[in-house]
Design a protein around this motif. Structure first.
Motif, PDB file in Angstrom:
ATOM      1  N   VAL A 219       1.492   4.333   3.466  1.00  0.00           N
ATOM      2  CA  VAL A 219       2.145   5.496   3.562  1.00  0.00           C
ATOM      3  C   VAL A 219       2.319   6.288   1.912  1.00  0.00           C
ATOM      4  O   VAL A 219       2.630   5.329   0.948  1.00  0.00           O
ATOM      5  N   THR A 220       1.911   7.502   1.847  1.00  0.00           N
ATOM      6  CA  THR A 220       2.392   8.144   0.508  1.00  0.00           C
ATOM      7  C   THR A 220       3.461   9.109   0.456  1.00  0.00           C
ATOM      8  O   THR A 220       3.653   9.992   1.598  1.00  0.00           O
TER       9      THR A 220
ATOM     10  N   GLY B 101      -7.552  -2.007  -0.438  1.00  0.00           N
ATOM     11  CA  GLY B 101      -6.375  -1.259   0.102  1.00  0.00           C
ATOM     12  C   GLY B 101      -6.238  -1.494   1.685  1.00  0.00           C
ATOM     13  O   GLY B 101      -5.253  -0.997   2.252  1.00  0.00           O
TER      14      GLY B 101
ATOM     15  N   GLY C 224       0.910  -1.255   0.037  1.00  0.00           N
ATOM     16  CA  GLY C 224       0.111  -0.009  -0.117  1.00  0.00           C
ATOM     17  C   GLY C 224       0.941   1.028  -0.060  1.00  0.00           C
ATOM     18  O   GLY C 224       0.251   2.277  -0.048  1.00  0.00           O
TER      19      GLY C 224
ATOM     20  N   HIS D  59      -5.732  15.639  -1.356  1.00  0.00           N
ATOM     21  CA  HIS D  59      -4.306  14.886  -1.193  1.00  0.00           C
ATOM     22  C   HIS D  59      -4.870  13.656  -0.582  1.00  0.00           C
ATOM     23  O   HIS D  59      -5.477  13.319  -0.016  1.00  0.00           O
ATOM     24  N   SER D  60      -3.509  13.012  -0.398  1.00  0.00           N
ATOM     25  CA  SER D  60      -3.219  11.648   0.090  1.00  0.00           C
ATOM     26  C   SER D  60      -3.981  11.453   1.330  1.00  0.00           C
ATOM     27  O   SER D  60      -3.917  12.257   2.381  1.00  0.00           O
TER      28      SER D  60
ATOM     29  N   VAL E 298       2.928   4.042  -1.458  1.00  0.00           N
ATOM     30  CA  VAL E 298       2.826   4.699  -3.072  1.00  0.00           C
ATOM     31  C   VAL E 298       3.997   6.056  -2.878  1.00  0.00           C
ATOM     32  O   VAL E 298       4.027   6.466  -2.181  1.00  0.00           O
ATOM     33  N   ILE E 299       4.956   5.604  -3.774  1.00  0.00           N
ATOM     34  CA  ILE E 299       6.215   6.503  -3.926  1.00  0.00           C
ATOM     35  C   ILE E 299       6.399   7.228  -4.856  1.00  0.00           C
ATOM     36  O   ILE E 299       6.316   6.670  -6.230  1.00  0.00           O
ATOM     37  N   GLY E 300       6.456   8.540  -5.179  1.00  0.00           N
ATOM     38  CA  GLY E 300       6.340   9.329  -6.354  1.00  0.00           C
ATOM     39  C   GLY E 300       7.438   9.249  -7.170  1.00  0.00           C
ATOM     40  O   GLY E 300       8.453   8.593  -6.609  1.00  0.00           O
ATOM     41  N   LYS E 301       7.562   9.985  -8.183  1.00  0.00           N
ATOM     42  CA  LYS E 301       8.705  10.260  -9.011  1.00  0.00           C
ATOM     43  C   LYS E 301       9.989  10.499  -8.309  1.00  0.00           C
ATOM     44  O   LYS E 301       9.757  11.830  -7.620  1.00  0.00           O
TER      45      LYS E 301
ATOM     46  N   VAL F 178      -4.736  -3.380   4.654  1.00  0.00           N
ATOM     47  CA  VAL F 178      -3.500  -4.192   4.885  1.00  0.00           C
ATOM     48  C   VAL F 178      -3.538  -4.697   6.355  1.00  0.00           C
ATOM     49  O   VAL F 178      -3.802  -4.048   7.318  1.00  0.00           O
TER      50      VAL F 178
ATOM     51  N   HIS G  70       2.053  11.563 -11.958  1.00  0.00           N
ATOM     52  CA  HIS G  70       2.163   9.849 -12.567  1.00  0.00           C
ATOM     53  C   HIS G  70       1.073   9.563 -13.554  1.00  0.00           C
ATOM     54  O   HIS G  70       0.008  10.215 -13.719  1.00  0.00           O
TER      55      HIS G  70
ATOM     56  N   PRO H 294      -2.822   9.764  -4.181  1.00  0.00           N
ATOM     57  CA  PRO H 294      -2.666   8.216  -3.588  1.00  0.00           C
ATOM     58  C   PRO H 294      -3.377   8.056  -2.490  1.00  0.00           C
ATOM     59  O   PRO H 294      -3.398   8.886  -1.302  1.00  0.00           O
ATOM     60  N   ASN H 295      -3.943   7.032  -2.208  1.00  0.00           N
ATOM     61  CA  ASN H 295      -4.377   6.467  -0.894  1.00  0.00           C
ATOM     62  C   ASN H 295      -5.721   7.278  -0.384  1.00  0.00           C
ATOM     63  O   ASN H 295      -5.977   7.190   0.732  1.00  0.00           O
TER      64      ASN H 295
ATOM     65  N   VAL I 133       1.650  10.864   5.348  1.00  0.00           N
ATOM     66  CA  VAL I 133       1.792  11.623   4.041  1.00  0.00           C
ATOM     67  C   VAL I 133       2.751  12.707   3.803  1.00  0.00           C
ATOM     68  O   VAL I 133       2.797  13.855   4.545  1.00  0.00           O
TER      69      VAL I 133
ATOM     70  N   ARG J 196       7.572  21.696 -11.552  1.00  0.00           N
ATOM     71  CA  ARG J 196       7.299  20.566 -10.526  1.00  0.00           C
ATOM     72  C   ARG J 196       7.111  19.063 -11.623  1.00  0.00           C
ATOM     73  O   ARG J 196       7.448  18.143 -11.336  1.00  0.00           O
TER      74      ARG J 196
ATOM     75  N   ALA K 147      -4.208  16.673   2.825  1.00  0.00           N
ATOM     76  CA  ALA K 147      -3.937  15.351   3.116  1.00  0.00           C
ATOM     77  C   ALA K 147      -4.577  14.948   4.513  1.00  0.00           C
ATOM     78  O   ALA K 147      -4.699  15.813   5.494  1.00  0.00           O
TER      79      ALA K 147
ATOM     80  N   GLY L  54       4.965  15.324   1.760  1.00  0.00           N
ATOM     81  CA  GLY L  54       4.859  16.009   0.399  1.00  0.00           C
ATOM     82  C   GLY L  54       3.843  16.613  -0.361  1.00  0.00           C
ATOM     83  O   GLY L  54       4.011  16.873  -1.487  1.00  0.00           O
ATOM     84  N   ALA L  55       2.673  16.543   0.428  1.00  0.00           N
ATOM     85  CA  ALA L  55       1.486  17.296  -0.066  1.00  0.00           C
ATOM     86  C   ALA L  55       1.686  18.451  -0.255  1.00  0.00           C
ATOM     87  O   ALA L  55       2.508  19.172   0.151  1.00  0.00           O
TER      88      ALA L  55
ATOM     89  N   PRO M  84      -2.140   5.719  -7.586  1.00  0.00           N
ATOM     90  CA  PRO M  84      -2.282   4.527  -7.121  1.00  0.00           C
ATOM     91  C   PRO M  84      -3.009   4.371  -5.599  1.00  0.00           C
ATOM     92  O   PRO M  84      -2.571   5.461  -4.800  1.00  0.00           O
TER      93      PRO M  84
ATOM     94  N   ARG N 280       5.297  19.659   1.462  1.00  0.00           N
ATOM     95  CA  ARG N 280       6.386  20.041   0.804  1.00  0.00           C
ATOM     96  C   ARG N 280       6.666  21.719   0.842  1.00  0.00           C
ATOM     97  O   ARG N 280       5.555  22.479   0.939  1.00  0.00           O
TER      98      ARG N 280
ATOM     99  N   TYR O 171       5.220  11.880  -1.880  1.00  0.00           N
ATOM    100  CA  TYR O 171       5.028  12.551  -3.184  1.00  0.00           C
ATOM    101  C   TYR O 171       6.226  12.746  -3.869  1.00  0.00           C
ATOM    102  O   TYR O 171       7.515  12.518  -3.353  1.00  0.00           O
ATOM    103  N   ASP O 172       6.291  13.119  -5.256  1.00  0.00           N
ATOM    104  CA  ASP O 172       7.358  13.197  -5.976  1.00  0.00           C
ATOM    105  C   ASP O 172       8.353  14.084  -5.488  1.00  0.00           C
ATOM    106  O   ASP O 172       8.259  15.044  -4.867  1.00  0.00           O
TER     107      ASP O 172
END
Lengths: 310, 310, 310
Positions: free
Chosen positions: A137-138, C118, A118, B152-153, A120-123, C120, B98, B135-136, A156, B94, B190, A158-159, B117, A196, A140-141
């Motif tokens: 856990v999320t 989702g 579950g 947001h997440s 999710v890890i951004g770019k 877990v 995704h 995400p999430n 979360v 930025r 978030a 980096g929102a 995701p 962020r 962000y990029d």
């Protein structure tokens, strides 16, 4: 927590390099922290202030760092660092974490770091070694996480910054291109949100420990070895210096600085910067001693008014 | 935020349709908001109150909406809307979101809306165009989301109302069949929770912006262009009119109305409805001016009592 | 909530075993709770205090438990338990939950329990029968959930205790090997965090209902049939006895006991244990009656000081 296989005091002492005072044959059936200890359990005491509580507790065995006479019916195991020994035993009992990991292909993640389902890890995210990222856990990029960082479920990182321009037609969003940087040995509880930077970095200094549901706004910079209890809220562009402790539900307005080593008691509200090394309380916050005097005076007011009316 | 490819002041001015005052050849290496700006960065100033701060900052270039003399060592780029220009540059930096989306087959989702995701969307949910669901996020059955909405997440839309009947055998749940409706241009941070109506709708009006970890109870109706900072909690069946601002950690009891344009300062607690157009503070809340007088008086009390005792 | 197929008062009365007073032919087009009711809706009234409000509302039909004269233009349906009848109708309208479940192979989950996408669930978790675990909930290793438990989205059960030892080199984590136990008929809102015990259990007693974003610390023991509103924060090693009500944003420090049946009003802060059966308010908390007197006195202070100055 009960052991699957009980162990004698003598065997435990060998395992932890400790010295037994009392009965080495006593069987230990579990371990528990002093507030919850039961008969058969081993507990620990690393502060002479608490020796009496440990001795009067239901514990059968106490990990302790000072040789003293074993109280009747109890055994002691003397070790150099009772807290560490107890924590290592607790970790061993908990056992291994899941091996099911859902790694996002675009992230650079240290080979020894564990990602739970579950997550999710951004770019362009970078995560160091020996981290544990719990389920859902999320991140962000573009965020950067150091080594030995633990992040609990639902958090979360980096929102977007909460940053708008008021216009005659409503609010206009300032798009955030900044990131978050979390340094080594940070632990972040469950359900936290760390925004962020708008164009710069939100930073959490090495060794800082954050409890559940803590909010940290954009571009805020947190020092090293800070401790934030649950439901603390810190707005954007705040500077928190090293070794600051914020207790539960403290709120901090934007653009402030909290000096090194300041302690802020629960539910306090900060609208001004605070000098370091002092304990504070209240909403709005005052020095805790002043605030306590104020509260005492308010309680006495009915008597004082009666006296003044004569 | 640093640019991958630095750009000259002249080239940036062309890109944003601006007019250069000062040196067009200066190389810009990044962009940063005024609180975090560094040498080489472009920043913005859209309020004459902040011109001095911008000029005294480390910025090398300032996006500004009034022609004035370029301070020594700095260039200005005059544009009509510096905030918007800066925000567009930040968005461009930025980069794209995704493309991995996990769309639930039962939902009607606008073709231009992005689902990240881990997003879970219930039966009969409707989501408009140009939304971003991070995400999430969870959206329960039957909720309706407008256009240009960002969520947001970790945020949860449409969980059950907290509504029970006390009986001699404990609490009896009132099952919720209502929904949540979120109008156009809303942004939700978030870790927020917005509960469904018991049998009616919980509504968030167009253009309202909500920070992280905000709680909104069942059947509460929020107007247009409101702003709620982090950790605000609003109970059920509350009416918040347009243009209301609630700062961090404000709490609002059930069944109240907050009038148009009211502003409530951080950590305040509302047990009564509030008239619009006024600023409030305290728990329980008072008009902010009255509350400030009260706080000042309390600080003076020791002196006043000394004086009265003669 | 509107019905897909409107129904006459006579047919609804048959369905719920009720007796009609007024027009049996009236068509009911939806149902709504009293605060949101519209023309054509059925609502309910189970408390003679609210009969007048129900009668003056827009409702066309009222489920009621006392036979009385039908007001003009309205019909009554007399049933024994109007709340229950209304809630059953609402549940029926909401319809079935998803059938998509993502069951973790290592967990023991009751066959009638629904796990949403989702979710877990860690190693060795036990979940009883007839539970609903909503999307993106995380349950850490070893936790135990009883029967008829509902957990809303994003909630995290069993994250680590916030428990560190201060050392000259920073904070040293005490690894948690304890768990969480949640008893039958508990409901937990969205975005809550309930930490595991350090080595013992964090417990939530049967029938307790918890709103969104509530934090419960390690080793805390909550009694039966408690009610915690949104954003309540309870630290570690707290004992909350049965039938305690904590309203929104209340904070509770560690190691305290709250006695049976105590009620604590919103935003209060507890630094001391509380006796049961009493209502409290304030930060720091006092008996609500005392606190209200204190607040009234503070408002009168300017007048009192004027009077005393003569």
């Amino acid at each position: 927590m009960k052991f699957n296989n009980p162990i004698t005091v003598g065997d435990l002492a060998k395992k932890v390099n400790g010295k037994v005072i009392g009965n080495s044959a006593t069987l230990i059936t579990g371990l528990n922290e002093i507030h919850r200890v039961e008969k058969g359990d081993v507990t620990f005491c690393d502060n002479s202030k608490y020796i009496k509580a440990a001795i009067n507790s239901a514990a059968s065995v106490i990990l302790i760092n000072e040789a003293c006479e074993a109280p009747k019916g109890k055994s002691l195991i003397v070790v150099q660092k009772p807290f560490q020994t107890f924590s290592d035993l607790s970790k061993e009992l908990r056992g291994d974490y899941h091996s099911t990991a859902s790694v996002d292909p675009s992230a650079k993640v240290g080979s020894t770091t564990r990602l739970f389902p579950g997550v999710v890890i951004g770019k362009g995210v970078t995560i160091g070694e020996h981290c544990i990222i719990h389920p859902n856990v999320t991140i962000y990029d573009g965020c950067t996480i150091g080594n030995n960082v633990i992040i609990h479920s639902g958090t979360v990182i980096g929102a977007d910054a909460f940053y708008y321009q008021r216009t005659p037609n409503g609010y206009n969003k300032l798009h955030s291109s900044g990131t978050v940087r979390i340094d080594d040995n940070v632990e972040i509880g469950a359900g936290c949100t760390i925004d962020r930077g708008v164009t710069s970095e939100t930073m959490i200094g090495a060794g800082t420990k954050i409890d559940n549901m803590v909010q940290i706004g954009h571009d805020t910079v947190i020092g090293r070895n800070c401790l934030f209890a649950s439901q603390v809220g810190i707005a954007g562009v705040v500077t928190v210096e090293d070794d600051v402790i914020l207790w539960g539900q403290v709120g901090v307005q934007k653009d402030l600085t909290i000096g090194k080593g300041a302690v802020v008691l629960g539910q306090s509200g900060l609208a001004k910067s605070l000098e370091g090394g002092i304990t504070y309380f209240g909403s709005p916050v005052r020095e805790a001693r002043e605030k306590m005097k104020e509260l005492a005076l308010i309680k006495q007011l009915p008597d004082i008014i009666r006296e003044l009316r004569g």
